[in-house]
Enzyme design. Structure first.
Site, mmCIF file in Angstrom:
data_model
loop_
_atom_site.group_PDB
_atom_site.id
_atom_site.type_symbol
_atom_site.label_atom_id
_atom_site.label_comp_id
_atom_site.label_asym_id
_atom_site.label_seq_id
_atom_site.Cartn_x
_atom_site.Cartn_y
_atom_site.Cartn_z
ATOM 1 N N ASP A 195 6.746 -7.711 -1.922
ATOM 2 C CA ASP A 195 5.834 -7.000 -1.012
ATOM 3 C C ASP A 195 6.727 -6.393 0.065
ATOM 4 O O ASP A 195 7.390 -7.118 0.809
ATOM 5 C CB ASP A 195 4.853 -8.010 -0.402
ATOM 6 N N ASP A 242 0.650 2.124 2.511
ATOM 7 C CA ASP A 242 0.446 2.651 3.879
ATOM 8 C C ASP A 242 -0.407 1.660 4.680
ATOM 9 O O ASP A 242 -0.052 1.227 5.786
ATOM 10 C CB ASP A 242 -0.251 4.007 3.758
ATOM 11 N N GLY A 285 0.883 5.595 -6.845
ATOM 12 C CA GLY A 285 -0.405 4.880 -6.722
ATOM 13 C C GLY A 285 -1.543 5.865 -6.578
ATOM 14 O O GLY A 285 -1.844 6.618 -7.503
ATOM 15 N N ASN A 310 0.461 9.730 4.156
ATOM 16 C CA ASN A 310 -0.141 11.039 3.893
ATOM 17 C C ASN A 310 0.211 11.947 5.066
ATOM 18 O O ASN A 310 0.789 11.484 6.066
ATOM 19 C CB ASN A 310 -1.673 10.919 3.740
HETATM 20 N N1 APR Z 1 4.723 -3.427 -1.245
HETATM 21 C C1 APR Z 1 5.380 -2.617 -2.109
HETATM 22 N N2 APR Z 1 4.774 -1.668 -2.848
HETATM 23 C C2 APR Z 1 3.432 -1.551 -2.725
HETATM 24 C C3 APR Z 1 2.669 -2.356 -1.834
HETATM 25 C C4 APR Z 1 3.396 -3.330 -1.088
HETATM 26 N N3 APR Z 1 2.766 -4.141 -0.214
HETATM 27 N N4 APR Z 1 1.364 -1.980 -1.938
HETATM 28 C C5 APR Z 1 1.322 -0.993 -2.862
HETATM 29 N N5 APR Z 1 2.551 -0.746 -3.339
HETATM 30 C C6 APR Z 1 2.971 0.219 -4.351
HETATM 31 C C7 APR Z 1 1.915 0.640 -5.343
HETATM 32 O O1 APR Z 1 1.806 -0.329 -6.386
HETATM 33 C C8 APR Z 1 2.525 1.938 -5.853
HETATM 34 O O2 APR Z 1 3.440 1.649 -6.907
HETATM 35 O O3 APR Z 1 3.320 1.409 -3.695
HETATM 36 C C9 APR Z 1 3.311 2.463 -4.654
HETATM 37 C C10 APR Z 1 2.724 3.707 -4.005
HETATM 38 O O4 APR Z 1 1.311 3.624 -4.066
HETATM 39 P P1 APR Z 1 0.367 4.100 -2.819
HETATM 40 O O5 APR Z 1 0.508 3.149 -1.725
HETATM 41 O O6 APR Z 1 -0.980 4.335 -3.376
HETATM 42 O O7 APR Z 1 1.017 5.476 -2.309
HETATM 43 P P2 APR Z 1 0.949 6.930 -2.966
HETATM 44 O O8 APR Z 1 0.665 6.903 -4.411
HETATM 45 O O9 APR Z 1 2.176 7.617 -2.505
HETATM 46 O O10 APR Z 1 -0.342 7.576 -2.268
HETATM 47 C C11 APR Z 1 -0.274 7.820 -0.867
HETATM 48 O O11 APR Z 1 -2.275 6.589 -0.531
HETATM 49 O O12 APR Z 1 -2.357 4.734 0.752
HETATM 50 C C12 APR Z 1 -2.633 6.079 0.755
HETATM 51 O O13 APR Z 1 -2.359 6.768 3.025
HETATM 52 C C13 APR Z 1 -1.767 6.802 1.740
HETATM 53 O O14 APR Z 1 -2.910 8.864 1.457
HETATM 54 C C14 APR Z 1 -1.737 8.162 1.135
HETATM 55 C C15 APR Z 1 -1.696 7.881 -0.357
#
Ligand code: APR
Length: 326
Positions: free
Chosen positions: A9, A33, A118, A23
């Site tokens: 994590d 995020d 994600g 974002n």
């Molecule tokens: N630690 C490490 N990796 C993580 C964690 C964590 N605690 N939580 C999620 N992830 C991973 C997800 O599994 C994914 O592989 O981070 C990667 C990116 O996923 P997202 O967080 O959904 O980011 P992204 O796909 O870039 O989308 C960005 O999502 O959360 C919103 O505000 C953000 O609008 C923006 C969008």
């Protein structure tokens, strides 16, 4: 080890900077995020508000507040729209801008999530390839330790075919620890006799060269092979994913005994055929053990002539093994 993939994590990682997949508004969200903002506390949002947003592919830095990391580098990856809208270039830019910002703030250790993989829908295997290629390319020119945090297993999927081939190779070769000791020892002896280097001219260098260099130390063989390959020291240790400090320790001590993964990493970086890889391991006091999945997987790739360190580490990761390198 300059680059490694870890399953963790990101909010718990004690590094100089963690990277947030944000974002353009930079006002928090879901996914990583949301996790980072929750762990950092409300001061993070206060500072983000003052930044006035961030363009896709760019990056901005804030303090880490209650996080164990000193800084948070907020970057914005592209939303996946099928791949024909410059998504790859924007994703590369998001990694590079974050790395450059980290370097500008003298960060020695940085952790990335898999950006855009994600909510933004970037296919995970392609997102992983962009991440690994961009980060390792940057590390050829910069001294930094970078972790790529894989939060869920699906993010690190090697192709099914490759996975099956390695699994079959493990089945054929891996001797698990519950095997009867006597039987295992007999089998290993048998294996050693069968696989012992046959004295033939076909093996590169053959028995004569091996005999010639019998009393050669690990370091001497390593430096000889670097010269024979026409590589520089830096090219070799960077390809082996070994940091400069460890390499200079090895170089300056003719009797240095590296760890087994380090010896293997150099054998891969030098693209040694299996016999010479065995010889190099032997000079460090090791042998490929068929009681270790790690060894069996590395031996598989060398026997296939595949020295792609990233693919080897992806396979090791897929089989829950530690990674190759320092
Ligand atoms: N630690 C490490 N990796 C993580 C964690 C964590 N605690 N939580 C999620 N992830 C991973 C997800 O599994 C994914 O592989 O981070 C990667 C990116 O996923 P997202 O967080 O959904 O980011 P992204 O796909 O870039 O989308 C960005 O999502 O959360 C919103 O505000 C953000 O609008 C923006 C969008």
């Amino acid at each position: 080890m300059p680059f490694s993939m870890v399953r963790s994590d990101i909010t718990t990682m004690k590094v100089d900077a963690i990277v947030n997949a944000a974002n353009e508004r930079l006002l928090g969200g879901g996914g990583v995020d949301g996790a980072i903002h929750r762990a950092a506390g409300p001061e993070l949002l206060e500072e983000c508000r003052a930044l006035g947003g961030c363009k896709t592919g760019q990056a901005k830095l804030t303090k880490g507040y209650r996080l164990p990391a000193k800084f948070v580098i907020h970057t914005v990856g592209p939303i996946w729209r099928g791949g024909g809208h410059g998504e790859r270039e924007l994703l590369v830019s998001a990694y590079r801008s974050s790395l450059e910002l980290a370097a500008a703030h003298q960060c020695k250790t940085v952790a990335f999530p898999l950006i855009s993989s994600g909510v933004y829908g970037y296919p995970k295997d392609q997102a992983l390839k962009v991440a690994v290629d961009t980060i390792t390319g940057f590390l050829l020119e910069h001294d930094m330790t970078v972790y790529l945090v894989i939060f869920d297993r699906t993010a690190c999927t090697i192709s099914g075919k490759l996975f099956d081939r390695i699994a079959a190779y493990i089945d054929d070769n891996y001797v698990d620890s519950h095997t009867d000791e006597q039987e295992q020892r007999r089998r290993e002896l048998l294996f050693r006799r069968e696989a012992a280097p046959q004295p033939c001219a076909a093996a590169p260098g053959g028995l004569n060269e091996a005999l010639e260099h019998m009393d050669e130390s690990f370091t001497q063989m390593l430096l000889r092979k670097i010269d024979q390959r026409g590589m520089t020291d830096a090219q070799c240790y960077k390809r082996a994913n070994i940091d400069r400090k460890l390499f200079s320790k090895i170089r300056s001590d003719v009797h240095y005994k590296p760890s087994k993964p380090t010896a293997m990493a150099f054998a891969v970086a030098l693209e040694l055929p299996l016999e010479e890889a065995r010889e190099m391991l032997g000079k460090a006091g090791f042998a490929f053990s068929h009681a270790s999945k790690f060894d069996v997987i590395v031996e598989y790739f060398i026997s296939q002539g595949n020295y792609n360190m990233v693919e080897i580490n992806e396979a090791l990761f897929a089989f829950d093994q530690s990674l190759l390198g320092g």
